[in-house]
Design a protein around this motif. Structure first.
Motif: not given
Length: 597
Positions: A231-238
């Motif tokens: 599983k690949l998810l793009f993450g960012f500081y929200d």
């Protein structure tokens, strides 16, 4: 935008970035304008800071601080990397010379120019190497230094996807991951945030293998991590706190993903925290469908952009107008220092001591008897905790050995015989914090066990009266002298006047801090006045044969700790007076008889 629930198949909506500007930023901008820029209105590179949302009710803002601006020498202020609470992102400042120039700026062209930089960073690969450039921002301003008024407007350029991204799913991460995956993702995020090399890297992707083990990787590793059943998810500081909307940084992140990797379906993690740790419950996981807009493969093509911030002030809530702030009362350096100190205290109160009453502290009058090692440090700590009225009493001079241990003195205070400690300490306090109301009193404290020549008797009596008046006019008294006998009379007067009294003493391998407390009658004013008058009468007609119980409690405090004493002979362990047989005293001295049981 308002918190609106997004349904499957609807257009993905984002919560706009919000800005906050520290007063120190405007102060430094004013200094730059006056000392270096003059009428030069060339663009200035600046740095903004933000962090993942850490509160369920409040979004984090993009913040500008004094260090956001370059120094007056022309160098960009150094920004420490690895600060988990300050992710640095680049910005540009256009500061105009007149209010007319500010209002006539071509905002459309300025926004498009910044969007072009983001677009070029995406195509050149710079955005993959340094993902902070995806959140570039723009600030226009006019500084009216006569009125200390600042007009400003932020823009957070976002490339427009056309057609827009369609939402497939959006829910709390705790509902999207299995329990094992949630635990592993949380641990991986905490490790990423605690590492100095990645703490301030706001964009990344998460790789979850079939064994539910999660690994966080840099964007540049995307191509090499295409594994089966991962599983690949793009993450960012929200920075957003809303439960149904991802934050603004996702907009340009989707543009990067769409342009660089031709993905049509993207799963993303909106990373949020609680008390410095990953909060899977408030973080969001979503899936969006994106189509590559026409022309995006052409590097010469520049997408449309949006991003001017709405004015959220009370008078212009939700309108597309600039903001204005007046700092006439706070831009003076002395007032700015006071404002910064008060803000620090408020932060401590908000985070640790909600019941702390700062108004009481600022109005408290503290008397410090002794301006040595303890007196210097206590004075500074009182200022740090918001006390603004401090009186220091000491009759000594600064010696060569003092500056090493006593923080308010320097070598210059030791020259020419030494400056009076009370005077030098007050001058140093005002240099550290100009608005402190500090007073220095040069006076010796009358002490039992010290013979008084007949020609000095009136002076000693005057000193006793002065000490009485000083204690009476203050709220708290600190006994910080370095001999026991010098604390005897102040202890007696403090008890008689029902003053909170704190004794502090240091030894080579021990220390003592003791709060005497107000007298037993302090809770009832009428009874207090009656008791004080009676006690004064008793003291005036002191009978050494029959002693008052209250007097005994005050002057016979158990004292265990450092045994610093002026004399080499033994001292009474129950009060601050020398025992019978001490040099210069005979066994019938009143001070000893008062203590003797």
């Amino acid at each position: 935008m308002a918190d609106t629930e997004q349904r499957e198949g609807s257009i993905l909506q984002f919560a706009p970035f919000q800005s906050a500007v520290d007063e120190g930023f405007w102060h430094k901008l004013s200094s730059l304008k006056l000392n270096k820029l003059g009428i030069d209105d060339s663009p200035i590179p600046i740095t903004g800071f933000y962090a993942p949302c850490s509160h369920s009710k409040v979004s984090n803002h993009l913040t500008l601080l004094a260090e956001s601006l370059p120094s007056e020498s022309g160098e960009q202020s150094s920004t420490a990397h690895g600060n988990r609470n300050r992710c640095a992102i680049p910005g540009i400042l256009y500061n105009t010379n007149t209010i007319e120039s500010f209002h006539t700026l071509d905002r459309t062209s300025l926004l498009k120019e910044e969007a072009k930089k983001i677009w070029e960073d995406i195509h050149s690969g710079k955005a993959i190497e340094d993902s902070s450039v995806l959140s570039r921002f723009l600030l226009i301003s006019f500084a009216d230094l006569k009125k200390w008024t600042f007009h400003y407007w932020f823009a957070f350029p976002a490339l427009v996807l056309d057609p827009p991204a369609t939402l497939v799913d959006l829910r709390p991460a705790s509902q999207w991951f299995s329990s094992e995956e949630a635990e592993s993702v949380s641990a991986a995020c905490n490790a990423w945030r605690n590492s100095s090399s990645t703490a301030d890297v706001p964009f990344f992707f998460i790789d979850i293998d079939p064994n539910s083990h999660a690994t966080i990787r840099h964007l540049k590793d995307w191509v090499t991590c295409q594994g089966d059943n991962h599983k690949l998810l793009f993450g960012f500081y929200d920075p957003c706190h809303l439960p149904n909307n991802p934050g603004w940084p996702l907009r340009n992140f989707l543009a990067l993903i769409c342009s660089r990797w031709d993905l049509t379906s993207v799963q993303f993690l909106c990373y949020r925290e609680n008390r410095g740790f990953a909060d899977i419950g408030s973080s969001l996981v979503g899936e969006a469908v994106i189509a590559v807009p026409q022309g995006w493969k052409d590097r010469q093509f520049i997408p449309n952009a949006v991003g001017w911030e709405l004015n959220r002030g009370k008078l212009n809530r939700g309108k597309m107008v600039p903001r204005c702030i007046s700092l006439a009362k706070s831009m003076d350096p002395n007032r700015l220092a006071e404002s910064a100190a008060d803000l620090n205290l408020k932060l401590m109160r908000w985070r640790a001591l909600p019941s702390l009453n700062l108004d009481i502290l600022s109005g408290l009058k503290c008397l410090l008897l002794g301006a040595g090692t303890l007196g210097c440090q206590v004075a500074r700590m009182l200022m740090a905790w918001g006390v603004r009225k401090i009186t220091l009493l000491d009759n000594g001079r600064v010696s060569m050995s003092n500056p090493l241990r006593q923080s308010l003195y320097t070598l210059d205070d030791c020259l020419n015989g030494g400056e009076l400690k009370a005077t030098a300490a007050v001058r140093s306090l005002k240099r550290i914090f100009p608005t402190v109301e500090a007073v220095g009193i040069v006076m010796a404290i009358p002490m039992p066990g010290h013979p008084v020549p007949s020609q000095e008797e009136l002076g000693v009596l005057d000193a006793c009266k002065t000490l009485h008046d000083l204690i009476d006019s203050h709220d708290v008294v600190f006994l910080l002298t370095d001999t026991r006998e010098s604390r005897w009379l102040p202890s007696l007067l403090c008890a008689n006047l029902d003053k909170i009294t704190i004794t502090a003493a240091l030894g080579f391998d021990s220390f003592l801090v003791m709060r005497h407390g107000a007298g037993p009658f302090s809770s009832n004013e009428d009874l207090k006045d009656e008791a004080v008058n009676a006690l004064s009468t008793d003291l005036g007609n002191l009978d050494l044969g029959g002693r008052d119980e209250r007097q005994r409690l005050v002057n016979c405090q158990p004292y265990f700790g450092p045994t610093m004493h002026r004399y080499t002979s033994r001292a009474c362990s129950n009060c601050f007076s020398p025992c019978s047989g001490a040099p210069g005293r005979d066994s019938a001295s009143p001070s000893w008889d008062i203590c003797r049981r």
